[in-house]
Design a protein around this motif. Sequence first.
Motif, PDB file in Angstrom:
ATOM      1  N   GLN A  72      -1.322   0.937  -4.983  1.00 12.20           N
ATOM      2  CA  GLN A  72      -0.395  -0.107  -4.541  1.00 12.20           C
ATOM      3  C   GLN A  72       0.722  -0.274  -5.574  1.00 12.20           C
ATOM      4  N   ASP A 128       0.851  -1.183   0.000  1.00 10.12           N
ATOM      5  CA  ASP A 128       0.000   0.000   0.000  1.00 10.12           C
ATOM      6  C   ASP A 128       0.893   1.241   0.000  1.00 10.12           C
ATOM      7  N   ALA A 181      -0.431  -5.077   1.392  1.00 10.43           N
ATOM      8  CA  ALA A 181      -1.881  -5.071   1.199  1.00 10.43           C
ATOM      9  C   ALA A 181      -2.389  -6.433   0.736  1.00 10.43           C
TER      10      ALA A 181
END
Length: 665
Positions: free
Chosen positions: A643, A441, A448
């Motif tokens: 991301q 992230d 993530a």
Amino acid sequence: MQPGAPVLEEQIDQFAAARNLQTPTWVFDIDAGRIVHANGSACALWQADTERELQQRDMSKDMSPTVAKRLKQYQADFAARDATFTELWTLYPNGKPTSVMVQFCGFRLLDGRMAMQCEVFAEADDQPDNLRSAEALLHTDVMITLYSFSGPPLYMNPAARNASHDANAPIAQLFVDSRDFDVLMFELEGAGEHRRVARVKTSLGQRWFDISAKQCSDAISGEPAILVTAIDVSELKDARDQARYLANRDQLTGCFNRSYLQHYAAHIADTEITPRALLYFDVDRFKQINDTFGHEMGDAVLIELAARAQVYAASQDVVVRLGGDEFVIVMEVSEDKAEFLTRVETVFRALSSPILCGATNINAKVSMGISVFEPSEFDVDAVLRQADIALYMSKKRGRNRFTFYDDAMGEAAERRSRTEAEIEQALQRREFTLHYQPRIDVKSGEIASVEGLARWMHPERGMILPGEFIPICEETGMIEALGQQVLEMGFAQSKAWLDAGVNTRLSLNISPRQFADSGLLDRLKACAGTAGFTPGQIELEITESVLIGEHDGIAAKLQTITDMGFEIAIDDFGTGYSNLSYISRFPLHTLKIDRSFIAQLPHSGPIVQLIVALAEQIGAKTVAEGVETEEQYEWLANCGCDQIQGFYVAKPAPAPDIEAELTRT
């Protein structure tokens, strides 16, 4: 003509002399089917009390069609020349058969029509077999002719006379091809008889006849003669030719087929020494043409390609359709290599030009592989394989080009073939495993999710990266089996992490072939059931190409998958043909920006910004693939990318290593 029709005065005087003859003599009106004059002996032969009574008989009433046809033949010959015929005939006075040897000659009536004078000069042999054979000779459809060796025919039965193009033509003029006559005479001289199927000249034009010839003697003169019997086999011959044509031709395009290629290879191997080249080509993305325009249009494309190949091929070249959209041209290789290359380029350009089908212009391109060989070495399977390898290289190099085969290609193809076999074996032994690469992230810097990436743990070579086996799996169809194993391993690993208290999303790849499989939904359910958990932690990655096709069906399938609890990510986004209105139709959660754009930052920045904006519009996350430098990371963070994934963050690693990272975060 009515009974008693007049004849010329001088002929009456001539016939009056015949009245005193002991041999039966009469004049027959062929058109009217009646006797117009007869001497006493003839009246006795016909069992008539008077000449008048005989004249009143309608002899055409009981006359067979064969006899009527024979008499018309006589009439035509009498009119054309001073002809005389001697034949064994069976008469039927008052219905009783009487066989006599009759001599016929022309007799012109007063009104100019040609009649026939008949004179019996010998009683026939009354042996039944002889009489029946004579009758059969008259009525049979078999054509029987007695030829002198150099002059006109000595005898022709009705069937032969009816079929003859010229009743006076010698036997040498019977045949269309003089070589057939030469062979016949050669065989007669050596063996005394010969049989062959040949084209002959007839009253109906050129026909195929089954001819039997025997050397014999003329029964009248004793001179050498040739007895010929012939049967018209044109229909059978045509049927055989048609069957042979169909056996060697492709019915759609009219080209030769694979079966003919085998015969051709054997022929030139024995007769030719000039090198040949086999040009093996197919249509690039032909399935797409069929899917877009329909199979009828696809067939029209193939027909046009075949026509172009035949137009640009030389007379000694051979054009073959192997099947589907695959064709072969076998052409001579001239000593002038530049000239040969020019020919190849000319043919290739012609094949790759746009094709107009009705009102539709189809830009059908071809790829081609070429193998050069000596005729004596024309093993069809081996040469086709070489050309196929070269064709594969043309496809690999970008399509719409031609490539010549060389030994290095063959060696590479052998290695690839061995790899295919090893992959198939590896799937059976379940030698494939997953390595996992984190996605970070951008705002928090935390993991993530992770992506499961296939690795091949080869028993001898160690770990093999997907670049070596994924393309082969996709081309051979083994990608479906590999994809299924990836799903099973990924679901099992996700469940193991959940049981260990590690809560992270796992991303798994679905190939286009897997997605198109009607059994995909059932397999996803089965994997989740086997793992024993709901799929809320699983994201399925599909490529952008999956979205191109029938929109409603694709959207419905994606919606069903998301209803099951999965999320959907588009991998390698930006390399296809997507746009906002197109993408917005599908339930998508993530757009993964293709690594090629990341490698070109900041030059490709506008494209990346556009993708980020597009994702925001549809409510999806963005993931940048292939991030390898801090500069790329900073640029993406400033751009608003959600991301990142790549070596800058972490390389793919086995599950225990990634699990340690997940536990620390």
